[in-house]
Motif scaffolding. Structure first.
Motif, mmCIF file in Angstrom:
data_model
loop_
_atom_site.group_PDB
_atom_site.id
_atom_site.type_symbol
_atom_site.label_atom_id
_atom_site.label_comp_id
_atom_site.label_asym_id
_atom_site.label_seq_id
_atom_site.Cartn_x
_atom_site.Cartn_y
_atom_site.Cartn_z
ATOM 1 N N SER A 1 -9.297 -12.504 3.297
ATOM 2 C CA SER A 1 -8.430 -11.995 2.231
ATOM 3 C C SER A 1 -6.978 -11.903 2.700
ATOM 4 O O SER A 1 -6.063 -12.205 1.941
ATOM 5 N N ASP B 1 -14.424 -12.367 -4.218
ATOM 6 C CA ASP B 1 -15.217 -11.354 -3.512
ATOM 7 C C ASP B 1 -15.587 -10.309 -4.556
ATOM 8 O O ASP B 1 -14.948 -9.262 -4.683
ATOM 9 N N THR C 1 -10.401 -7.112 -2.702
ATOM 10 C CA THR C 1 -9.341 -6.387 -1.990
ATOM 11 C C THR C 1 -7.950 -6.923 -2.305
ATOM 12 O O THR C 1 -6.957 -6.314 -1.908
ATOM 13 N N ASP D 1 -10.306 -16.804 -2.793
ATOM 14 C CA ASP D 1 -10.746 -15.929 -1.701
ATOM 15 C C ASP D 1 -12.243 -15.665 -1.877
ATOM 16 O O ASP D 1 -12.649 -15.001 -2.825
HETATM 17 MG MG LIG Z 1 -12.223 -10.441 1.825
#
Ligand SMILES: [Mg+2]
Ligand SMILES: Nc1ncnc2c1ncn2[C@@H]1O[C@H](COP(=O)(O)OP(=O)(O)O)[C@@H](O)[C@H]1O
Length: 251
Positions: free
Chosen positions: A31, A53, A58, A127
């Motif tokens: 990330s 994710d 995040t 991501d």
């Molecule tokens: Mg991550």
């Protein structure tokens, strides 16, 4: 044919390249790499960032965006964080856990690729969560013709062994591999100190079967605070991002 797959194709039609940021293990810095690379490239190009994710998004935190996604007639509208267009479930669910599995999860990923109205993008950076689960498989299958992967690992044997398996999976799906990034490879403020011990870069590349395109330092600033302050990244980190960017341009 599934109507949604036609929509995915249409959405990808306005995107030049998809970069899948992947790893075998969690906590290796995917990330961080996805967020900083997106910021870096957005100085020159139009960049979107998709947080897949799904269980632990995040990116809103790393990019300091607390807004909410909006659905419009022509699809889900990304928020803009710095110069980057961002979509994350963290912008829908705040801190709630998402109980997603199997078919429901696969459907959600297809919905995201078919519903998000990115507009014209040079790069869509995705991501991924760690490992060879639905997120990676569905994402690579949907974006195959435009996708290349950036593999992220710390220079630890554990993480490298896992990323090697990840590279086999991606290659088996026909994805191009832009290269391997060794993250937290040395201390930004004392270059000789290597948190995971010394290693031979060439050898690591040979063992994993993927060329190492960049070694990124461990930045105390990133480790201890969010959001990421791009202005405070060390020169070594910025050079590393530029090398990753170069590797993706070559594909
Ligand atoms: Mg991550
Ligand atoms: N280069 C780095 N320097 C310092 N801390 C880092 C670096 N890369 C990642 N981290 C820290 O390590 C943790 C895991 O990073 P993250 O990007 O969330 O990993 P992943 O997405 O692979 O699970 C986070 O706390 C992050 O701030």
């Amino acid at each position: 044919m599934d109507f949604r797959l036609q929509m995915v194709k249409k959405r990808l039609g306005t995107i030049d390249k998809v970069l899948l940021v992947a790893s075998g293990k969690g906590g290796v810095g995917k990330s961080v790499v996805a967020a900083t690379l997106a910021n870096h490239i957005s100085g020159e190009k139009k960049v979107g960032l998709l947080d897949l994710d799904l269980h632990g998004p995040t990116l809103p935190l790393l990019l300091n965006h607390g807004g909410r996604l909006k659905g419009r007639e022509d699809g889900i509208e990304p928020v803009v964080a710095g110069g980057v267009r961002l979509v994350s479930l963290g912008l829908l669910t705040s801190d709630k856990a998402m109980p997603l599995k199997g078919e429901v999860k696969r459907d959600l990923i297809i919905e995201l690729f078919s519903e998000i109205n990115w507009g014209r993008l040079n790069y869509l950076i995705v991501d991924l969560p760690p490992g060879t689960g639905d997120e990676a498989l569905v994402a690579v299958r949907l974006t195959a013709e435009k996708a290349s992967a950036i593999l992220v690992s710390t220079p630890s044997p554990h993480s490298l062994g896992a990323v090697r398996r990840m590279s086999w999976l991606l290659a088996g799906e026909g994805a191009k591999i832009a290269g391997l990034v060794l993250n937290m490879a040395y201390m930004a403020d004392s270059i000789g100190v290597k948190p995971f011990g010394s290693y031979d870069v060439e050898k690591v590349g040979e063992e994993v079967g993927v060329k190492v395109v960049a070694e990124l330092p461990l930045e105390p600033e990133i480790a201890s605070s969010t959001p990421i302050n791009m202005g405070k990244l060390s020169e070594g980190f910025r050079k590393g991002l530029e090398r990753i960017y170069e590797a993706t341009r070559a594909l």
